[in-house]
Structures are given as C-alpha cells and as structure tokens.
Design a protein around this motif. Structure first.
Motif, short mmCIF file in Angstrom:
data_model
loop_
_atom_site.label_atom_id
_atom_site.label_comp_id
_atom_site.label_asym_id
_atom_site.label_seq_id
_atom_site.Cartn_x
_atom_site.Cartn_y
_atom_site.Cartn_z
N GLN A 44 33.84 31.97 38.80
CA GLN A 44 35.12 32.60 38.45
C GLN A 44 35.06 34.11 38.69
N GLN A 45 34.74 34.47 39.94
CA GLN A 45 34.51 35.86 40.32
C GLN A 45 35.79 36.62 40.63
N VAL A 46 36.81 36.47 39.81
CA VAL A 46 38.09 37.14 40.06
C VAL A 46 38.60 37.79 38.78
N THR A 47 39.06 39.00 38.91
CA THR A 47 39.78 39.68 37.83
C THR A 47 41.09 40.21 38.41
N VAL A 48 42.16 40.11 37.64
CA VAL A 48 43.46 40.65 38.03
C VAL A 48 43.85 41.73 37.04
N ILE A 49 44.17 42.90 37.56
CA ILE A 49 44.69 43.98 36.72
C ILE A 49 46.17 44.12 37.00
N ILE A 145 39.52 52.76 42.04
CA ILE A 145 38.52 52.33 41.06
C ILE A 145 38.52 53.26 39.86
N LYS A 146 38.58 54.56 40.13
CA LYS A 146 38.61 55.55 39.05
C LYS A 146 39.89 55.43 38.22
N LEU A 147 41.02 55.27 38.91
CA LEU A 147 42.31 55.18 38.24
C LEU A 147 42.38 54.01 37.27
N LEU A 148 41.84 52.87 37.70
CA LEU A 148 41.98 51.64 36.90
C LEU A 148 40.70 51.28 36.14
N GLY A 149 39.69 52.14 36.20
CA GLY A 149 38.50 51.96 35.37
C GLY A 149 37.65 50.77 35.73
N LEU A 150 37.51 50.45 37.02
CA LEU A 150 36.69 49.30 37.40
C LEU A 150 35.21 49.62 37.20
N PRO A 151 34.48 48.75 36.51
CA PRO A 151 33.04 48.99 36.29
C PRO A 151 32.22 48.59 37.51
N ASP A 152 30.91 48.87 37.45
CA ASP A 152 30.00 48.40 38.50
C ASP A 152 30.14 46.89 38.66
N TYR A 153 29.85 46.39 39.85
CA TYR A 153 29.88 44.97 40.20
C TYR A 153 31.30 44.40 40.30
N VAL A 154 32.28 45.31 40.42
CA VAL A 154 33.68 44.90 40.61
C VAL A 154 34.25 45.75 41.74
N PHE A 155 34.96 45.11 42.68
CA PHE A 155 35.62 45.90 43.73
C PHE A 155 36.99 45.31 44.06
N PRO A 156 37.94 46.19 44.43
CA PRO A 156 39.29 45.72 44.77
C PRO A 156 39.30 45.02 46.11
N VAL A 157 39.98 43.88 46.16
CA VAL A 157 40.12 43.12 47.40
C VAL A 157 41.52 43.32 47.98
N SER A 158 42.53 43.13 47.16
CA SER A 158 43.91 43.29 47.64
C SER A 158 44.85 43.45 46.45
N GLY A 159 45.95 44.10 46.70
CA GLY A 159 47.00 44.19 45.70
C GLY A 159 48.09 43.16 46.00
N LEU A 160 48.96 42.94 45.02
CA LEU A 160 50.10 42.05 45.20
C LEU A 160 51.28 42.61 44.41
N GLN A 239 28.81 51.93 46.07
CA GLN A 239 29.00 52.57 44.77
C GLN A 239 29.08 51.55 43.65
N GLN A 240 29.71 50.41 43.93
CA GLN A 240 29.91 49.36 42.92
C GLN A 240 28.72 48.42 42.81
N LYS A 241 27.61 48.78 43.45
CA LYS A 241 26.33 48.08 43.33
C LYS A 241 26.25 46.81 44.19
N PHE A 242 26.96 46.81 45.33
CA PHE A 242 26.85 45.71 46.29
C PHE A 242 26.09 46.22 47.50
N ASP A 243 25.00 45.54 47.86
CA ASP A 243 24.19 45.95 49.01
C ASP A 243 24.83 45.44 50.28
N THR A 244 25.21 46.33 51.20
CA THR A 244 25.87 45.94 52.44
C THR A 244 24.91 45.86 53.63
N LYS A 245 23.64 46.07 53.39
CA LYS A 245 22.66 46.08 54.49
C LYS A 245 22.23 44.66 54.85
#
Length: 245
Positions: A44-49, A145-160, A239-245
């Motif tokens: 359940q890796q989804v959060t909606v703000i 991320i700063k505006l909406l207070g997203l913590p580490d291990y969370v990143f925005p995918v898309s808005g609706l 920045q959100q602690k996801f390794d892209t390498k």
C-alpha cells in the motif's frame, strides 16, 4: 454496454471548473477507491494529500508551471509513492528498510500511485466530476515537498485536479488499437499506424484551433521528449532517500 466501461472510455480532461465545491462524501468515495486499488506485496505504497486551501492551490499552480485550473478547481490531490510507513514497519520489527536502495522501489511506488489514480479518476468521473492529471507536480518537486511537508521515503508522482466542469471538453483521438495491443509478441512495424494517426490528430487540432494548429501526435511527443523536461526529479528522489544508481 457496461457503466464502468462507458465511464472509463468516455474520459475527457477538464481544464475549466465551476465554483461548486466537491462534497466530503464524494471525496471520501474517491479515497476509498484509491485504497481499494491493488498494490505490490500489499505494501500500500500510496499516500494522497488533498489540498483545498486557495493560497496553497495557487502556489501549487505556480510550481506546476502556471496551470490556472489547479487554483480554479476546488480540490487538488497529490498522489505520492510512500515508503515512510514501510520504514516504520521495519523499525517495529527490528528490520532495516533496504528496498529503497534500488530502483525497484521507484517503479513499485510509481506503479501503485498510477493504479490508485486510475481508480480515483474512474470514481470521480462516475460521480459527474471532472478531472485532469498534473504531471507538472514533478516540475519543481523540491519546493512541493517543502510546501506539503513530505517526509523522507515519500515522493510526488502526479497531481489530480477534481471539480465540477464549467463546460464540455472534446474527446481526444487515441492511437490505433493495433499500435497498443500486441498479440503474443511486440510488433515493431508501427510507422504506418503512427503516420495515419498523425493525420487524424492533425485534422482534430485544425478543427479545435480554427486552423491555427496542425501538429500531429508524433510532432507533439517528439518536441517534448527531445529533452529532460523535469530535470529536478533525480535530485528529488535522492533527497527523499531513494537510490537512483
């Protein structure tokens, strides 16, 4: 036919909204549909703000490239890939969160967010609401991320954007089914299909713009995909602690 089929296949992106609010009941139904979507390993890796504050929506509109419908519509939903809860789960069980050290976590999170958004769109449109996805949520993701207070291990995918349509919108042509549905193996002989589709889209654009615009699909896509148009995404993921390498 079938009501779900009719709703999904009659989708239109709406970019003009009335002042009528979206009821709490309808928003709750949309989020229930989000939570009902399938997810990898039931993580359940989804959060909606949800954002309804006018000033915050106006700022999101700026960060997303100046899309006025974000500020105009009553509700903006930000779909995020979320492993913050998984981090808590790991700590509760004396484990270490390692999955975010690989790109699989990025694919999983984005896939789950996409599945959830699909559910949200279907339910919103079945309720008579209009929507438009906002990929521009990744345009300046560090500020969002700063505006909406997203913590580490969370990143925005898309808005609706969600609201009551102020007017009708035309249904856009889609690629020929033969270009999308490949049976048994991938068919690479697509150039002819794409050329014919270009002609359809060009005719649509000429009609829509009163002869001012005639771009086909391939021209529109190639003019965007000739560059990295959201260059902060990699920095945001790291920045959100996801390794892209």
């Amino acid at each position: 036919m079938n009501q779900v089929y009719d709703t999904v296949t009659n989708h239109r992106s709406i970019r003009s909204y009335s002042n009528e609010p979206v009821s709490e009941e309808h928003l709750t139904m949309i989020i229930e549909a989000v939570q009902a979507a399938p997810s990898s390993i039931n993580g359940q890796q989804v959060t909606v703000i949800s954002v309804q504050d006018p000033e915050t929506k106006a700022r999101i509109a700026e960060l997303s490239g100046g899309n006025p419908w974000i500020a105009q519509a009553p509700v903006f939903l930000l779909f995020c890939a979320d492993f913050y809860r998984a981090k808590i789960a790991a700590e509760l069980n004396g484990e270490e969160l390692v999955v975010t050290d690989g790109v699989e976590s990025i694919i999983v999170g984005a896939t789950d967010a996409g599945l959830a958004m699909g559910n949200a769109i279907a339910v919103a449109e079945s309720l008579g609401l209009g929507i438009v996805p906002i990929g521009g949520a990744r345009r300046q993701p560090l500020e969002l991320i700063k505006l909406l207070g997203l913590p580490d291990y969370v990143f925005p995918v898309s808005g609706l954007v969600v609201g009551h349509p102020a007017g009708a919108s035309e249904k856009k042509h889609r690629l020929p089914q033969a270009a999308v549905w490949h049976k048994e193996k991938y068919n690479t002989e697509l150039e002819g299909l794409i050329k014919r589709y270009d002609e359809e889209v060009s005719a649509y654009m000429l009609k829509r713009t009163d002869g001012k615009e005639s771009r086909g699909w391939s021209q529109a896509v190639s003019s965007l995909y000739n560059r990295i148009y959201y260059p902060e995404v990699r920095t945001m993921l790291e920045q959100q602690k996801f390794d892209t390498k």
